[in-house]
Design a protein around this motif. Structure first.
Motif, PDB file in Angstrom:
ATOM      1  N   ALA A 197     166.387 -34.728 -14.920  1.00 14.88           N
ATOM      2  CA  ALA A 197     167.397 -34.114 -14.806  1.00 14.88           C
ATOM      3  C   ALA A 197     167.852 -32.741 -14.878  1.00 14.88           C
ATOM      4  CB  ALA A 197     168.543 -34.798 -15.842  1.00 14.88           C
ATOM      5  N   THR A 198     168.992 -32.329 -14.184  1.00 11.56           N
ATOM      6  CA  THR A 198     169.254 -30.837 -14.183  1.00 11.56           C
ATOM      7  C   THR A 198     170.350 -30.973 -15.020  1.00 11.56           C
ATOM      8  OG1 THR A 198     168.528 -30.449 -12.114  1.00 11.56           O
ATOM      9  CG2 THR A 198     170.128 -28.955 -12.760  1.00 11.56           C
ATOM     10  N   LEU A 199     170.389 -30.029 -16.059  1.00 11.21           N
ATOM     11  CA  LEU A 199     171.475 -29.790 -17.096  1.00 11.21           C
ATOM     12  C   LEU A 199     172.060 -28.384 -16.883  1.00 11.21           C
ATOM     13  CD1 LEU A 199     170.001 -31.491 -20.337  1.00 11.21           C
ATOM     14  CD2 LEU A 199     171.602 -32.550 -18.408  1.00 11.21           C
ATOM     15  N   THR A 210     171.111 -23.337 -15.438  1.00  9.25           N
ATOM     16  CA  THR A 210     170.891 -24.646 -15.589  1.00  9.25           C
ATOM     17  C   THR A 210     169.309 -24.668 -15.762  1.00  9.25           C
ATOM     18  OG1 THR A 210     170.157 -24.743 -13.033  1.00  9.25           O
ATOM     19  CG2 THR A 210     172.511 -25.478 -13.901  1.00  9.25           C
ATOM     20  N   ASP A 216     166.194 -26.029 -11.926  1.00  7.91           N
ATOM     21  CA  ASP A 216     166.809 -26.960 -11.727  1.00  7.91           C
ATOM     22  C   ASP A 216     165.479 -27.979 -10.981  1.00  7.91           C
ATOM     23  OD1 ASP A 216     166.552 -26.392  -8.953  1.00  7.91           O
ATOM     24  OD2 ASP A 216     168.406 -25.465  -9.332  1.00  7.91           O
ATOM     25  N   LEU A 220     171.279 -35.159 -25.731  1.00 11.71           N
ATOM     26  CA  LEU A 220     171.962 -35.479 -24.452  1.00 11.71           C
ATOM     27  C   LEU A 220     173.426 -35.844 -25.045  1.00 11.71           C
ATOM     28  CD1 LEU A 220     168.906 -37.437 -22.675  1.00 11.71           C
ATOM     29  CD2 LEU A 220     169.947 -34.896 -22.220  1.00 11.71           C
ATOM     30  N   TYR A 247     175.681 -32.472 -17.202  1.00 13.94           N
ATOM     31  CA  TYR A 247     174.835 -32.565 -16.266  1.00 13.94           C
ATOM     32  C   TYR A 247     175.311 -32.029 -14.987  1.00 13.94           C
ATOM     33  CZ  TYR A 247     172.859 -36.356 -18.847  1.00 13.94           C
ATOM     34  OH  TYR A 247     171.837 -36.980 -20.084  1.00 13.94           O
ATOM     35  N   VAL A 268     172.154 -33.839  -9.805  1.00 14.64           N
ATOM     36  CA  VAL A 268     170.680 -34.105 -10.168  1.00 14.64           C
ATOM     37  C   VAL A 268     169.476 -33.068  -9.512  1.00 14.64           C
ATOM     38  CG1 VAL A 268     170.175 -35.980  -8.883  1.00 14.64           C
ATOM     39  CG2 VAL A 268     168.793 -35.598 -11.199  1.00 14.64           C
ATOM     40  N   GLY A 282     178.667 -32.669 -10.194  1.00 15.27           N
ATOM     41  CA  GLY A 282     177.863 -33.174 -11.376  1.00 15.27           C
ATOM     42  C   GLY A 282     178.275 -34.773 -11.576  1.00 15.27           C
ATOM     43  N   GLY A 291     173.756 -38.215  -9.626  1.00 16.30           N
ATOM     44  CA  GLY A 291     172.950 -38.121 -10.825  1.00 16.30           C
ATOM     45  C   GLY A 291     173.089 -39.589 -11.486  1.00 16.30           C
ATOM     46  N   PRO A 292     172.964 -39.448 -12.733  1.00 11.20           N
ATOM     47  CA  PRO A 292     172.727 -38.424 -13.529  1.00 11.20           C
ATOM     48  C   PRO A 292     171.050 -37.972 -13.798  1.00 11.20           C
ATOM     49  CG  PRO A 292     172.875 -40.333 -15.018  1.00 11.20           C
ATOM     50  CD  PRO A 292     173.130 -40.636 -13.408  1.00 11.20           C
ATOM     51  N   PHE A 293     170.137 -39.149 -13.317  1.00  9.99           N
ATOM     52  CA  PHE A 293     168.585 -39.026 -13.273  1.00  9.99           C
ATOM     53  C   PHE A 293     168.155 -39.094 -12.062  1.00  9.99           C
ATOM     54  CE2 PHE A 293     170.100 -41.447 -17.120  1.00  9.99           C
ATOM     55  CZ  PHE A 293     170.278 -40.729 -18.177  1.00  9.99           C
TER      56      PHE A 293
END
Length: 273
Positions: free
Chosen positions: A4-6, A12, A31, A55, A60, A63, A104, A179-181
């Motif tokens: 993932a990218t947070l 990020t 990212d 988490l 988020y 992604v 996001g 996303g989220p993943f």
């Protein structure tokens, strides 16, 4: 493996998702777009030992936030093709989305009032490319796919149908929750759904695709080189608002949730301004 990218402060980070509650930062990569540009991305992610991130309150980002290309496929589920009164296609219907359209998976979607007349949902499986692909065969395509994710191809139908070209209704700024993943192990054949304010609008299986991810990689890579981090959005299933009688569109303040079993959900509240 899930990645993932947070968002973290003003920046990020790329992370490996270790469980429902924790992730590990992949040091040196801002990212997943940056990570996937490294040919050794999978090993780097697997071996990452950076900071642990909780988490529960994670923010988020899209992604894969900076793809060089986002190629969308129209009319690619049998159920959707039938509801639109069309025949099964011989070739994929292609259009583009720009990276500025991505947002996001849990962000609010801000829609300008001038474009809010016919806002529609489209639940879609996203395919992310893992290495450069040119003239790749369907049989070999799987090794060029990094993984899969969820996206809502949010569509402004009045803009879409102003001309025969669809792009203008598909790429409004920060409207496509993504996303989220990124899941590297997903297998086709799970439920894909859209819920509007909790009510099921779309429900099908991802194995109803006319053109599978492998076929799309084959077809597209014979047109243009697919780069690491590029995204293919594979089309939506039956149940879009525009095809209903009477038509039903997303209203100000309503939340659209798109989910794919095994990949999670994107959930975006619509704000008209």
């Amino acid at each position: 493996m899930r990645l993932a990218t947070l968002r973290k402060g003003d920046a990020t980070v790329a992370v490996r998702v270790d469980s429902d509650t924790t992730a590990t930062v992949i040091d040196g990569y801002a990212d997943l777009s940056a990570l996937l540009s490294d040919s050794d991305w999978k090993s780097l992610a697997e071996k990452a030992s950076g900071e642990n991130v909780a988490l529960a309150d994670a923010d988020y980002a899209p992604v894969v936030p900076n793809p060089s290309k986002i190629v969308c496929v129209g009319l690619n589920y049998g159920t959707h093709i039938k509801e639109m009164g069309r025949d099964l296609p011989e070739y994929p219907t292609l259009f583009s989305k720009f990276k500025e359209a991505l947002t996001g998976p849990y962000d609010d979607v801000i829609v300008p009032a001038y474009a809010a007349g016919q806002i529609d949902w489209e639940a879609e499986l996203a395919v992310v490319i893992g290495k450069q692909a040119y003239q790749v065969s369907e049989a070999d395509a799987a090794e060029y796919i990094a993984g899969y994710s969820v996206i809502n191809d949010y569509t402004m139908r009045d803009y879409q149908y102003r001309t025969l070209q669809w792009d203008q209704g598909k790429t409004f700024e920060k409207t496509s929750g993504f996303g989220p993943f990124l899941d590297t192990d997903y297998v086709l054949g799970t439920k894909i759904e859209t819920r509007l304010e909790g009510e099921v609008m779309q429900s099908a299986s991802t194995d109803d695709l006319v053109f599978t991810p492998a076929k799309l990689v084959d077809y597209l890579s014979h047109i243009v080189t697919l780069q690491p981090g590029d995204v293919i959005i594979t089309g939506t299933t039956g149940g879009v608002g525009h095809a209903r009688k009477p038509a039903r569109y997303v209203q100000d303040g309503e939340t659209v949730e798109v989910s794919i079993e095994g990949l999670g959900s994107v959930r975006n509240k619509t704000i008209v301004k």
